[in-house]
Design an enzyme around this catalytic site. Structure first.
Site, PDB file in Angstrom:
ATOM      1  N   CYS A   1       0.374  -1.351  -0.184  1.00  0.00           N
ATOM      2  CA  CYS A   1       0.235  -0.042   0.366  1.00  0.00           C
ATOM      3  C   CYS A   1       0.826   1.176   0.028  1.00  0.00           C
ATOM      4  O   CYS A   1       2.070   1.675   1.050  1.00  0.00           O
ATOM      5  CB  CYS A   1      -0.948   0.367   1.179  1.00  0.00           C
ATOM      6  SG  CYS A   1      -1.741   1.490   1.229  1.00  0.00           S
TER       7      CYS A   1
ATOM      8  N   CYS B   1      -0.504   3.812  -6.089  1.00  0.00           N
ATOM      9  CA  CYS B   1      -1.867   2.948  -5.825  1.00  0.00           C
ATOM     10  C   CYS B   1      -1.787   1.253  -6.062  1.00  0.00           C
ATOM     11  O   CYS B   1      -1.663   1.345  -7.343  1.00  0.00           O
ATOM     12  CB  CYS B   1      -2.871   3.521  -5.326  1.00  0.00           C
ATOM     13  SG  CYS B   1      -4.207   2.496  -4.304  1.00  0.00           S
TER      14      CYS B   1
END
EC number: 5.1.1.3
Length: 262
Positions: free
Chosen positions: A69, A181
């Protein structure tokens, strides 16, 4: 090896790890109770990350952590490395790679708002904007669209156009786009169709870089694999999770179970 994310974006990292290290066993922590991390405060992100690693480390003999992440990596990685005595790897927007590839010197960066606003990202944007034009979109909506796509929901062209409208209206679009992302690689085709129907674009994520780091760590250190099966953990049981189960079959998890993080 522990890999964690608030959604399924981190599975793209796991998929690549499996290709290069097919014999490794892993735990995937889906912190779906906190999805998405991108709209959380830095305090929450740091405390939640500590809680996840601490809780799982008490139960399972993990020896490597992969933060799948960008949001957590840019906000909390340095703190997590100080707190835990095992190798921890993060994933970051790879602007340096984009600078080497771009032809028109216009680089696009799309990431969650938390990633964009982090001091790490702001620093590298400042550093590379001297010689490039960096166009930024900070959104938490794209990760939600990617999650729905995995569960079989059609991607809304209207919603994508609204997200990318700042770039659609540019006289010259970025020729290189950084996917800030892990969810966003799931939408490469749709993004290209919105922005570049007749032109080419180069998408950059940081998956290859972090996998190289993991492989090097396993080769050069005394990190031994202690987990003997593939485990999928989740923090919240809901209908979205049930729809995800068929998708998870390809990862050959032998254990799928809930873990309490509260």
């Amino acid at each position: 090896m522990l890999i964690f994310d608030s959604g399924v974006g981190g599975l793209s990292i796991l998929k690549n790890i499996k290709k290069i290290l097919p014999n490794i066993h892993y735990i995937y922590m889906l912190d779906n109770e906190s999805f998405p991390y991108g709209n959380k405060t830095e305090f929450f992100i740091i405390q939640r990350s500590i809680k996840i690693i601490h809780t799982i480390k008490k139960i399972y003999p993990i020896n490597i952590v992969v933060i799948a992440c960008n949001t957590i990596s840019t906000v909390a990685l340095s703190i997590l490395r100080e707190k835990f005595d095992i190798p921890i790897f993060g994933i970051f927007p790879h602007i340096k790679a984009a600078e080497k590839i771009t032809k028109n010197k216009i680089i696009g960066l799309i990431a969650t708002k938390a990633t964009i606003n982090s001091s790490y990202t702001q620093k590298i944007i400042y550093e590379y904007s001297c010689s490039n034009t960096i166009k930024i979109i900070g959104t938490n909506k794209l990760a939600v669209i990617a999650e729905k796509k995995i569960r079989g929901v059609a991607v809304s062209q209207k919603k994508l156009k609204n997200i990318f409208r700042p770039w659609i209206n540019l006289p010259t679009c970025p020729d290189t786009i950084i996917l800030g992302c892990t969810h966003f690689s799931l939408l490469e085709k749709e993004i290209k169709n919105i922005l570049y129907k007749t032109r080419s674009v180069y998408f950059i994520d940081s998956i290859k870089k972090v996998i190289f780091q993991i492989k090097s760590c396993l080769k050069t250190s005394n990190v031994n694999q202690k987990i003997k099966k593939n485990i999928f953990l989740y923090s919240k049981n809901n209908n979205n999770l049930k729809k995800l189960l068929s998708f998870l079959k390809q990862y050959k998890f032998t254990v799928i179970k809930h873990i309490n993080l509260n």
